[in-house]
Design a protein around this motif. Structure first.
Motif, short mmCIF file in Angstrom:
data_model
loop_
_atom_site.label_atom_id
_atom_site.label_comp_id
_atom_site.label_asym_id
_atom_site.label_seq_id
_atom_site.Cartn_x
_atom_site.Cartn_y
_atom_site.Cartn_z
N ARG A 160 0.84 -1.21 0.00
CA ARG A 160 0.00 0.00 0.00
C ARG A 160 0.87 1.26 0.00
NH1 ARG A 160 -5.11 0.29 2.29
NH2 ARG A 160 -4.61 -1.42 3.73
N GLU A 161 1.90 1.25 0.85
CA GLU A 161 2.77 2.42 0.93
C GLU A 161 3.57 2.61 -0.35
OE1 GLU A 161 6.23 4.30 3.87
OE2 GLU A 161 5.27 2.38 4.34
N THR A 162 4.01 1.52 -0.96
CA THR A 162 4.78 1.62 -2.21
C THR A 162 3.92 2.15 -3.34
OG1 THR A 162 6.17 -0.25 -1.53
CG2 THR A 162 6.16 0.33 -3.87
N TRP A 163 2.69 1.72 -3.42
CA TRP A 163 1.82 2.11 -4.53
C TRP A 163 1.14 3.45 -4.31
CZ3 TRP A 163 -1.29 -2.93 -6.12
CH2 TRP A 163 -0.38 -3.90 -6.55
N PHE A 164 0.76 3.74 -3.05
CA PHE A 164 -0.08 4.92 -2.80
C PHE A 164 0.51 5.89 -1.79
CE2 PHE A 164 -2.78 1.24 -3.77
CZ PHE A 164 -3.44 1.70 -4.91
N GLY A 165 1.73 5.65 -1.32
CA GLY A 165 2.32 6.54 -0.33
C GLY A 165 1.54 6.49 0.98
N GLN A 166 1.29 7.63 1.58
CA GLN A 166 0.53 7.69 2.82
C GLN A 166 -0.95 7.40 2.62
OE1 GLN A 166 1.88 8.07 5.89
NE2 GLN A 166 3.86 7.99 4.84
N ASP A 167 -1.42 7.50 1.39
CA ASP A 167 -2.80 7.15 1.04
C ASP A 167 -3.82 7.89 1.91
OD1 ASP A 167 -4.73 5.85 -0.47
OD2 ASP A 167 -4.82 4.12 0.87
N ALA A 168 -3.59 9.19 2.08
CA ALA A 168 -4.48 9.97 2.94
C ALA A 168 -5.89 10.06 2.38
CB ALA A 168 -3.90 11.38 3.13
N ASP A 169 -6.02 10.02 1.05
CA ASP A 169 -7.35 10.15 0.44
C ASP A 169 -7.99 8.80 0.15
OD1 ASP A 169 -5.54 9.44 -1.46
OD2 ASP A 169 -6.09 10.98 -2.92
N GLY A 170 -7.37 7.70 0.60
CA GLY A 170 -7.98 6.38 0.46
C GLY A 170 -8.06 5.85 -0.95
N GLN A 171 -7.07 6.16 -1.79
CA GLN A 171 -7.09 5.67 -3.17
C GLN A 171 -7.02 4.15 -3.23
OE1 GLN A 171 -4.16 7.50 -5.71
NE2 GLN A 171 -4.51 9.55 -4.88
N SER A 172 -6.33 3.54 -2.28
CA SER A 172 -6.15 2.08 -2.32
C SER A 172 -7.48 1.34 -2.22
CB SER A 172 -5.23 1.64 -1.18
OG SER A 172 -5.78 2.00 0.08
N GLU A 173 -8.45 1.93 -1.55
CA GLU A 173 -9.73 1.24 -1.37
C GLU A 173 -10.52 1.14 -2.66
OE1 GLU A 173 -11.99 2.23 2.17
OE2 GLU A 173 -10.28 3.40 2.90
N ALA A 174 -10.26 2.05 -3.59
CA ALA A 174 -10.98 2.05 -4.87
C ALA A 174 -10.19 1.37 -5.98
CB ALA A 174 -11.33 3.48 -5.28
N ASP A 175 -8.99 0.91 -5.68
CA ASP A 175 -8.13 0.31 -6.69
C ASP A 175 -8.38 -1.20 -6.76
OD1 ASP A 175 -5.49 -0.97 -7.70
OD2 ASP A 175 -5.27 1.15 -8.20
N GLU A 176 -8.88 -1.67 -7.89
CA GLU A 176 -9.21 -3.09 -8.04
C GLU A 176 -7.96 -3.96 -8.08
OE1 GLU A 176 -12.07 -4.55 -7.84
OE2 GLU A 176 -13.03 -2.61 -7.48
N VAL A 177 -6.86 -3.42 -8.59
CA VAL A 177 -5.62 -4.20 -8.62
C VAL A 177 -5.11 -4.45 -7.20
CG1 VAL A 177 -3.23 -4.26 -9.44
CG2 VAL A 177 -5.02 -3.29 -10.89
N PHE A 178 -5.17 -3.42 -6.37
CA PHE A 178 -4.74 -3.59 -4.98
C PHE A 178 -5.67 -4.55 -4.25
CE2 PHE A 178 -4.74 -2.21 -0.48
CZ PHE A 178 -3.42 -2.50 -0.18
N ARG A 179 -6.95 -4.46 -4.52
CA ARG A 179 -7.91 -5.37 -3.89
C ARG A 179 -7.60 -6.82 -4.26
NH1 ARG A 179 -12.85 -4.68 -1.56
NH2 ARG A 179 -12.65 -2.45 -1.99
N GLN A 180 -7.27 -7.05 -5.53
CA GLN A 180 -6.93 -8.40 -5.94
C GLN A 180 -5.62 -8.85 -5.30
OE1 GLN A 180 -8.89 -10.46 -7.87
NE2 GLN A 180 -7.38 -11.98 -7.19
#
Length: 355
Positions: free
Chosen positions: A285-305
């Motif tokens: 998560r940190e590598t792909w989205f950094g601190q992810d303050a805006d929650g981009q990881s939750e909407a990313d289907e690749v990260f979910r998979q």
């Protein structure tokens, strides 16, 4: 203490109690150089009482609207569950508008008590701001389903996965309650109306998320913090909506049961495997989205998979493999991993509780 003296005298505790009862003893001051020991006073024991145990708690503050108490760390989560169950039993009809906020502050035994109290006081702000005029402090939930088949209760299932068991009968367990089990319903806060649970409309799943009827709720919340340093207490602060800078904190109080059930699955893995799974998810998560303050990881289907593959690829024990877990619970585990709740719950159980 009684067991110590009983062992020294090689008698049972009951026999020791009989020996002490109604006896008189001299309390002596020990001798020192140039002075013999001397008697300070005489003590007569009127009676000896035996206690099976004691309650290891220290009440700090107790009012009708709030409470602060010191308890052993390994009993904190059990206390939260007990309070939650009692709240649902007594306040189930009005839980939509009279929320409960519970917070746990863990600390090493050498932590100054002032730092612990400061952290506890900070958690009292978990409710956030409240204003009926503009709806501050209320959240708009969607009713996904309801089940009136249970006598005396209506089960309300919301689109966020939370389910409520709302009592619909009065205290005599037979009269229909027409006063308390009401929830605000409307497409906007200004057009809301209080409706009984049997009159609430289930939302059509095809309706866009920003349209249609909503249920207005003041949610109950649960939060925790570990004071690894005294300065950690300054990390506990809430905005006007009762949210912390950390994602997904505080939790909904109803998440307590859901996350505990999911953690039972994670406990099937070895400790090293649990650490590996959590570290892999959060490092990615940190590598792909950094601190992810805006929650981009939750909407990313690749990260979910990726989270799903990481959980599925863990070294699950024989007889309790990933495919043995029900499909719904697998989805919940993946969702908890994507949202970061699984990481927070692992911190609570593994880092703080040392399980």
């Amino acid at each position: 203490m009684a067991s110590y003296f009983a062992a020294r005298l090689q008698v049972s505790e009951h026999e020791l109690a009989d020996r002490l009862s109604k006896r008189t003893f001299n309390v002596l001051e020990t001798s020192e150089f140039g002075r013999a020991k001397r008697m300070l006073l005489k003590v007569r024991i009127k009676r000896v009482e035996s206690f099976d145990g004691y309650c290891p708690t220290i009440p700090i503050l107790a009012e009708s609207s709030l409470c602060m108490i010191l308890v052993p760390a390994n009993k904190g989560l059990a206390l939260v569950r007990a309070v939650k169950c009692e709240y649902e039993r007594q306040m189930g009809k009005v839980r939509d508008r009279l929320p409960l906020h519970l917070g746990l502050v863990y600390a090493p035994r050498r932590t100054p008590i002032r730092a612990v109290l400061d952290a506890g006081r900070a958690m009292l702000n978990m409710a956030g701001s409240f204003d009926m005029a503009v709806g501050t402090g209320w959240e708009d939930w969607r009713l996904a389903a309801k089940d009136p088949s249970n006598p005396g209760k209506h089960e309300l299932i919301f689109n966020n996965g939370i389910a409520w068991q709302m009592p619909i009968v009065a205290g005599d367990c037979s009269t229909s309650d027409k006063w308390y089990p009401r929830i605000f319903e409307g497409d906007a806060w200004t057009s809301r109306k209080g409706k009984l649970t049997d009159g609430l409309q289930v939302r059509d799943p095809k309706t866009p998320s920003n349209k249609g009827l909503k249920l207005w709720v003041r949610p109950s919340r649960f939060d925790f913090e570990f004071l690894d340093t005294t300065a950690r207490r300054f990390d506990i602060h809430y905005d006007a909506n009762g949210q912390r800078p950390r994602r997904k904190r505080p939790f909904y109080l109803e998440d307590l049961d859901r996350l505990e059930r999911l953690w039972e699955y994670m406990k099937c893995l070895t400790s090293s495997q649990r650490h590996q799974v959590i570290h892999t998810i959060e490092a990615t998560r940190e590598t792909w989205f950094g601190q992810d303050a805006d929650g981009q990881s939750e909407a990313d289907e690749v990260f979910r998979q990726f989270v799903a593959d990481t959980l599925a690829g863990a070294a699950w024990p024989k007889g309790q493999g990933w495919n043995v877990i029900s499909e719904d619970d697998r989805k919940r585990l993946v969702e908890a991993g994507v949202s970061g709740k699984l990481t927070d719950w692992a911190e609570l159980h593994m880092k703080i509780m040392k399980e």
